[in-house]
Scaffold this active site. Structure first.
Site: not given
Ligand code: IMP
Ligand code: MG
Length: 175
Positions: A41-42, A97-98, A101, A129, A150, A157, A163
């Site tokens: 949803k991000g 994507e939001d 990470d 990040k 974070f 969220d 959000r």
């Molecule tokens: P990844 O799979 O670790 O790259 O993370 C991707 C997903 O983790 C993002 O689409 C977010 O939904 C969530 N996420 C990662 N870092 C944050 C943050 O700092 N705040 C909120 N959601 C995060």
């Molecule tokens: Mg996400």
């Protein structure tokens, strides 16, 4: 005491960057149409704001994946909770994507979508990040690189909260 949220990226700056990205994408896809995929949803606000700033024809679809549960650490076990409604075969697809990470989420989604034979496949993310990356993913369009904190707001969220904030802020937990 409540969680403390400190503004990191203002509403105005987000607006400026999203407009600039929309202009760039419009130039780079001139003469084509784009199939935008919202990762729920991000990315809802980024997705809808970006779509409005793209000046070539756009279609939309939505996908939901789980990666975090209610914590702040990504686990490697990314699952598709809601798949796309429509075929992407032959389409110019941009995944929206939001935040990138660890990279686990995109590294799972990209090969699945590539197998469906889009004409092209790119990623646009509001936030990145880079210090947190575990798996390498190719991200063509990024609005902001941020430090290893974070963040919440503008769609992002913590435990489904915050959000709705119009800006992106760093959250410090009350614990
Ligand atoms: P990844 O799979 O670790 O790259 O993370 C991707 C997903 O983790 C993002 O689409 C977010 O939904 C969530 N996420 C990662 N870092 C944050 C943050 O700092 N705040 C909120 N959601 C995060
Ligand atoms: Mg996400």
């Amino acid at each position: 005491m409540a969680d403390k949220i400190t503004e990191l990226i203002s509403e105005d700056l987000i607006d400026t960057k999203v407009r600039q990205l929309g202009e760039r994408i419009s130039r780079e896809y001139s003469g084509k149409s784009i199939h935008l995929i919202c990762i729920l949803k991000g990315s809802i606000f980024f997705f809808s704001d970006l779509a409005k700033r793209i000046k070539v024809p756009v279609t939309m679809d939505f996908m939901s994946v789980s990666s975090y549960g209610s914590g702040t650490e990504s686990k490697g076990d990314v699952r598709i909770k809601k798949d796309l409604d429509d075929s992407i075969k032959g389409k110019h697809v941009i995944i929206v994507e939001d935040i990138v990470d660890s990279g686990y989420t995109l590294s799972k989604i990209i090969p699945i979508l590539r197998d469906r034979e889009p004409a092209s496949l790119e990623v646009a993310t509001l936030l990145d990040k880079p210090d947190r990356r575990v798996v390498d993913v190719e991200v063509k369009y990024t609005c902001f690189n941020i430090p290893d904190e974070f963040v919440v707001g503008y769609g992002l969220d913590y435990d489904q909260k915050y959000r709705d904030l119009p800006y992106v802020g760093v959250i410090k937990f009350d614990n």
